[in-house]
Design an enzyme around this catalytic site. Structure first.
Site, mmCIF file in Angstrom:
data_model
loop_
_atom_site.group_PDB
_atom_site.id
_atom_site.type_symbol
_atom_site.label_atom_id
_atom_site.label_comp_id
_atom_site.label_asym_id
_atom_site.label_seq_id
_atom_site.Cartn_x
_atom_site.Cartn_y
_atom_site.Cartn_z
ATOM 1 N N LYS A 109 0.827 -1.216 0.000
ATOM 2 C CA LYS A 109 0.000 0.000 0.000
ATOM 3 C C LYS A 109 0.861 1.266 0.000
ATOM 4 C CE LYS A 109 -2.305 -0.990 3.813
ATOM 5 N NZ LYS A 109 -1.700 -2.280 4.223
ATOM 6 N N ARG A 150 -9.584 0.736 9.099
ATOM 7 C CA ARG A 150 -9.232 -0.648 9.433
ATOM 8 C C ARG A 150 -10.344 -1.338 10.207
ATOM 9 N NH1 ARG A 150 -3.248 0.301 9.306
ATOM 10 N NH2 ARG A 150 -2.152 -1.659 9.566
ATOM 11 N N ARG A 158 11.380 -6.158 4.957
ATOM 12 C CA ARG A 158 11.228 -4.720 5.207
ATOM 13 C C ARG A 158 11.766 -4.378 6.593
ATOM 14 N NH1 ARG A 158 5.296 -2.119 4.775
ATOM 15 N NH2 ARG A 158 5.080 -2.852 6.911
ATOM 16 N N ARG A 176 11.909 -1.267 11.459
ATOM 17 C CA ARG A 176 10.610 -1.250 12.146
ATOM 18 C C ARG A 176 10.460 -2.483 13.023
ATOM 19 N NH1 ARG A 176 5.324 0.026 8.548
ATOM 20 N NH2 ARG A 176 4.332 -1.128 10.239
ATOM 21 N N ARG A 212 -0.609 -9.071 13.574
ATOM 22 C CA ARG A 212 -1.095 -8.013 12.675
ATOM 23 C C ARG A 212 -1.974 -8.602 11.577
ATOM 24 N NH1 ARG A 212 4.288 -5.467 10.924
ATOM 25 N NH2 ARG A 212 3.053 -4.001 9.703
HETATM 26 P P1 AMP Z 1 0.789 0.280 9.218
HETATM 27 O O1 AMP Z 1 1.987 1.141 9.009
HETATM 28 O O2 AMP Z 1 -0.404 0.736 8.433
HETATM 29 O O3 AMP Z 1 1.077 -1.183 9.017
HETATM 30 O O4 AMP Z 1 0.374 0.438 10.757
HETATM 31 C C1 AMP Z 1 1.262 0.085 11.803
HETATM 32 C C2 AMP Z 1 0.472 -0.052 13.092
HETATM 33 O O5 AMP Z 1 -0.150 1.204 13.410
HETATM 34 C C3 AMP Z 1 -0.666 -1.068 13.065
HETATM 35 O O6 AMP Z 1 -0.214 -2.376 13.347
HETATM 36 C C4 AMP Z 1 -1.574 -0.514 14.156
HETATM 37 O O7 AMP Z 1 -1.061 -0.813 15.440
HETATM 38 C C5 AMP Z 1 -1.439 0.995 13.961
HETATM 39 N N1 AMP Z 1 -2.447 1.534 13.011
HETATM 40 C C6 AMP Z 1 -2.197 2.129 11.818
HETATM 41 N N2 AMP Z 1 -3.332 2.514 11.226
HETATM 42 C C7 AMP Z 1 -4.347 2.146 12.055
HETATM 43 C C8 AMP Z 1 -5.768 2.241 11.985
HETATM 44 N N3 AMP Z 1 -6.401 2.801 10.937
HETATM 45 N N4 AMP Z 1 -6.486 1.758 13.039
HETATM 46 C C9 AMP Z 1 -5.875 1.205 14.104
HETATM 47 N N5 AMP Z 1 -4.557 1.053 14.221
HETATM 48 C C10 AMP Z 1 -3.781 1.526 13.207
#
Ligand code: AMP
Length: 190
Positions: free
Chosen positions: A14, A89, A128, A134, A146
């Site tokens: 994404k 989400r 990654r 990360r 996740r």
């Molecule tokens: P991402 O970079 O999108 O994979 O997000 C990393 C982490 O941030 C996720 O595993 C969640 O803990 C948190 N996170 C990001 N976006 C959301 C969202 N829309 N709702 C809830 N948690 C989020």
């Protein structure tokens, strides 16, 4: 306005694809994951609260991410459109987004859903994690959690947008350029 939800599990590409699409379509990229990591780096109270959940691979509360998106929408009044990446989400987030966009007299144009199988996702995330450092990409248990959160809480959004006739499924395996081409074709046909 062109408002896109770029949808898919963690590691489906994404972020990579958003970066290409914002240039081509002149859109504002809103990634809740990036915003949260920015809050953590800045040492804010919100970042501190989110970090413990993110470190486990759990979702942060709906109210937190909805508030962040609301303020980003307010701060970009001249945007031609938005790419939502990693948001919504949950169904509550999707409903809140529809309300926020309706207040701006606009709506989601389409949801582009990237399909990648679980084995390929774990492989990509671990790779990654090595490059980016990360923490949530470096531990197989966190990655599994996740993906579980995604399957339980996020996947139902396909039905949410499907019911609005906005769901487009895109094969997320192949070269970055090939996937980008498929996304552009889908967007141009919206
Ligand atoms: P991402 O970079 O999108 O994979 O997000 C990393 C982490 O941030 C996720 O595993 C969640 O803990 C948190 N996170 C990001 N976006 C959301 C969202 N829309 N709702 C809830 N948690 C989020």
């Amino acid at each position: 306005m062109l408002n896109l939800v770029l949808f898919g599990p963690p590691g489906s590409g994404k972020g990579t694809q958003s970066a290409l699409l914002i240039d081509k379509y002149n859109l504002v990229h809103l990634s809740t994951g990036d915003i949260l990591r920015g809050e953590i780096a800045a040492g804010t109270a919100l970042g501190l609260e989110a970090k413990s959940l993110m470190d486990k691979g759990d979702l942060v509360p709906d109210s937190v991410v909805i508030g962040m998106i609301k303020s980003k929408l307010e701060n970009n009044p001249d945007a031609k459109g938005f790419i939502f990446d990693g948001f919504p989400r949950t169904t509550a987030q999707a409903e809140a987004l529809d309300t926020l966009l309706a207040e701006l007299n606009t709506a989601i144009s389409g949801m582009l859903s990237l399909q990648v199988d679980d084995e390929e996702l774990s492989k990509r995330l671990l790779l990654r994690g090595k490059d980016s450092g990360r923490a949530d990409d470096q531990d197989e248990n966190i990655i599994r959690n996740r993906i579980k959160e995604y399957n339980n809480k996020t996947l139902p959004l396909k039905e949410f947008y499907g019911a609005q006739n906005k769901l487009q499924e895109i094969e997320g395996v192949g070269s970055i350029e090939e996937i980008n081409q498929k996304l552009c074709t889908a967007i141009d046909n919206l």
